[in-house]
Design a protein around this motif. Sequence first.
Motif, PDB file in Angstrom:
ATOM      1  N   UNK A 292       0.824  -1.157   0.016  1.00 13.33           N
ATOM      2  CA  UNK A 292      -0.029   0.255   0.111  1.00 13.33           C
ATOM      3  C   UNK A 292       0.709   1.244   0.131  1.00 13.33           C
ATOM      4  N   UNK A 293       2.161   1.105  -0.442  1.00  6.33           N
ATOM      5  CA  UNK A 293       3.039   2.272  -0.374  1.00  6.33           C
ATOM      6  C   UNK A 293       3.224   3.135  -1.598  1.00  6.33           C
ATOM      7  N   UNK A 294       3.032   4.407  -1.723  1.00  8.72           N
ATOM      8  CA  UNK A 294       3.154   4.974  -2.779  1.00  8.72           C
ATOM      9  C   UNK A 294       4.764   5.178  -2.829  1.00  8.72           C
ATOM     10  N   UNK A 295       5.604   4.518  -4.105  1.00  8.58           N
ATOM     11  CA  UNK A 295       6.854   4.577  -4.115  1.00  8.58           C
ATOM     12  C   UNK A 295       7.181   5.275  -5.443  1.00  8.58           C
ATOM     13  N   UNK A 296       8.362   6.198  -5.113  1.00  7.14           N
ATOM     14  CA  UNK A 296       9.054   6.936  -6.578  1.00  7.14           C
ATOM     15  C   UNK A 296      10.351   6.917  -6.788  1.00  7.14           C
ATOM     16  N   UNK A 297      10.799   6.568  -7.854  1.00  6.99           N
ATOM     17  CA  UNK A 297      12.125   6.578  -8.526  1.00  6.99           C
ATOM     18  C   UNK A 297      12.208   7.846  -9.549  1.00  6.99           C
ATOM     19  N   UNK A 298      13.324   8.497  -9.517  1.00  9.00           N
ATOM     20  CA  UNK A 298      13.555   9.391 -10.362  1.00  9.00           C
ATOM     21  C   UNK A 298      14.727   9.232 -11.282  1.00  9.00           C
ATOM     22  N   UNK A 299      15.018  10.052 -12.446  1.00 10.31           N
ATOM     23  CA  UNK A 299      16.134   9.975 -13.205  1.00 10.31           C
ATOM     24  C   UNK A 299      17.097  11.016 -12.559  1.00 10.31           C
ATOM     25  N   UNK A 300      18.364  10.614 -12.199  1.00 10.59           N
ATOM     26  CA  UNK A 300      19.399  11.221 -11.535  1.00 10.59           C
ATOM     27  C   UNK A 300      20.134  12.104 -12.647  1.00 10.59           C
ATOM     28  N   UNK A 301      19.438  12.881 -13.547  1.00 11.30           N
ATOM     29  CA  UNK A 301      19.927  13.515 -14.593  1.00 11.30           C
ATOM     30  C   UNK A 301      18.997  14.668 -15.178  1.00 11.30           C
ATOM     31  N   UNK A 302      19.270  15.707 -16.005  1.00 10.12           N
ATOM     32  CA  UNK A 302      18.567  16.642 -16.553  1.00 10.12           C
ATOM     33  C   UNK A 302      18.926  16.783 -17.929  1.00 10.12           C
ATOM     34  N   UNK A 303      17.679  16.796 -18.756  1.00  6.41           N
ATOM     35  CA  UNK A 303      18.027  16.811 -20.175  1.00  6.41           C
ATOM     36  C   UNK A 303      18.633  17.996 -20.487  1.00  6.41           C
ATOM     37  N   UNK A 304      19.761  18.029 -21.492  1.00 11.49           N
ATOM     38  CA  UNK A 304      20.428  19.305 -22.055  1.00 11.49           C
ATOM     39  C   UNK A 304      20.939  20.067 -20.911  1.00 11.49           C
ATOM     40  N   UNK A 305      21.442  19.506 -19.889  1.00 10.16           N
ATOM     41  CA  UNK A 305      22.056  20.247 -18.622  1.00 10.16           C
ATOM     42  C   UNK A 305      23.666  19.516 -18.684  1.00 10.16           C
ATOM     43  N   UNK A 306      24.385  19.835 -19.689  1.00 11.13           N
ATOM     44  CA  UNK A 306      25.710  19.709 -19.401  1.00 11.13           C
ATOM     45  C   UNK A 306      25.844  18.129 -19.618  1.00 11.13           C
ATOM     46  N   UNK A 307      25.015  17.501 -20.296  1.00 14.99           N
ATOM     47  CA  UNK A 307      25.073  15.933 -20.242  1.00 14.99           C
ATOM     48  C   UNK A 307      26.383  15.482 -21.069  1.00 14.99           C
ATOM     49  N   UNK A 308      26.816  16.200 -21.871  1.00 15.23           N
ATOM     50  CA  UNK A 308      28.116  16.020 -22.807  1.00 15.23           C
ATOM     51  C   UNK A 308      29.298  16.166 -21.929  1.00 15.23           C
ATOM     52  N   UNK A 309      29.337  16.713 -20.911  1.00 15.58           N
ATOM     53  CA  UNK A 309      30.431  16.809 -20.030  1.00 15.58           C
ATOM     54  C   UNK A 309      30.693  15.995 -18.554  1.00 15.58           C
ATOM     55  N   UNK A 310      29.744  15.067 -18.512  1.00 18.73           N
ATOM     56  CA  UNK A 310      29.762  14.073 -17.500  1.00 18.73           C
ATOM     57  C   UNK A 310      31.394  13.367 -17.582  1.00 18.73           C
TER      58      UNK A 310
END
Length: 483
Positions: A292-310
């Motif tokens: 009965x728990x409402x569980x959440x998972x997110x992406x540890x990232x943001x589109x177009x936010x220095x993705x090419x520099x990780x």
Amino acid sequence: MTEREQELIKLAEEEVEKNKEVVEHDPYRLHYHLMPPVGLLNDPNGFIQWNGTYHLFYQWMPFKTGHGAKFWGHYSSEDLVNWKHKPIALAPSEWFEKNGCYSGSAIEHDGKLVLFYTGNVKDTDGNRETYQCMAVSEDGLTFNKKGPVVNLPEGYTAHFRDPKVWKKDSEWYMVVGAQSEELTGKVALLKSVDLTEWQHLGAIAGSGMNGLGDFGYMWECPDLFELDGVDVLVASPQGLKAEGMKYQNVYQAGYFIGKLDYGRASFEHGDFMELDRGFEFYAPQTTLDQKGRRLMVGWMGVPEQDEDKHPTIAHKWIHALTLPRELHLVDGKLLQVPVEELVNLRKTALVAVNDIKLSDEKEEVFFEERSAAFEMVLSFKRDVASFELDMSDTVRFTFDASVSVFSLYRKSFVTGEWETRSCRLQALTELRAYVDTSSLEVFLNGGEEVFTARIFPDGPDAAGITVSGAGTIAELNVWGIDA
């Protein structure tokens, strides 16, 4: 499974095997977070507990660390702690998805696991078509594609994606992230009695609706659920301008509290509230588990936010998912609490001290052994007027009660300069941090505020922390977490 799908899956598996050594030798590879075996990971998809097992799919580009024609990768777990990588669930093999099996959700129906996702199609000129598609599995491993079940309704551009499906009484409902023909972000609501024929009921939220002014040009990854008698709409608007401490990332993820009138297809709601104050958090998805728990998972990232520099790109991979969080509604605000099963990650007690009197003199707290992955919990007495914690050479937390502000500082992986994210916080009573090799998740005051970030320390392991301020740390505990 078609011949083309078999071919794509084989190519992806070969890419994993070819790059396995270089990926696994990355010193920034995470210990206890979900990552791609190679390439790029983004949105969590199809989060569900089915037949007692948790399934968590993810957007995956196996052939490069940039975006492209996405697959659905697949993890499963019995306990939300130990995850197994499963065979690829979806590959972009058919005409209705040839440019990507984009994000979506999962339900159980007639004992089967059913996926809904967006089929992305582009022509040679880059013009987009979009289809909401369905795939069905009897074993949770192999999926039989049923093709499109929703074509693009009138009034929207082809930016119409990320279906989230649920059942209310005897009918099925779907919310889809959308852009209107006026180029404003919307959430569309659809209804079905059989999962294959869907009626578009209209937009229930978005820019220029329900008291909102200009609020973005596209809303992605909507999720609507009931929690403690109210309805919660989660969405990721694109195009919000920064306002003080708010909306500091390129794109945002947050929620509205309200009530969905299913008969009138209208959603009255309050203000938009960000889910996470950190540097990397986007496109979260929730599920209701068998407890009965409402569980959440997110992406540890943001589109177009220095993705090419990780930094991990040098080792042929990028991005990760957050730890599972349980949602609670308290005084009209969502609290996010790490799921209780995560205590099973604790292996070695590295620190256990009480009653640390803070002062301007920085006090070093040494760990029993060096650790790249650990959980840290601090509880504070009510006398805390200020607090600073320095962790490695990359991360610093500060709290100033005189202005009611908590801040997370990190050294930018782009410039090497310090950058910050902050929030209003009336008092600091608890700080719980999950530190992984190159990630950080901080939960304040039982999940009242949360900060998620990728961090890339110069050194591989933490030997301790430094604390200072005015007030008292009642308890400080640190547990090492093994790989």
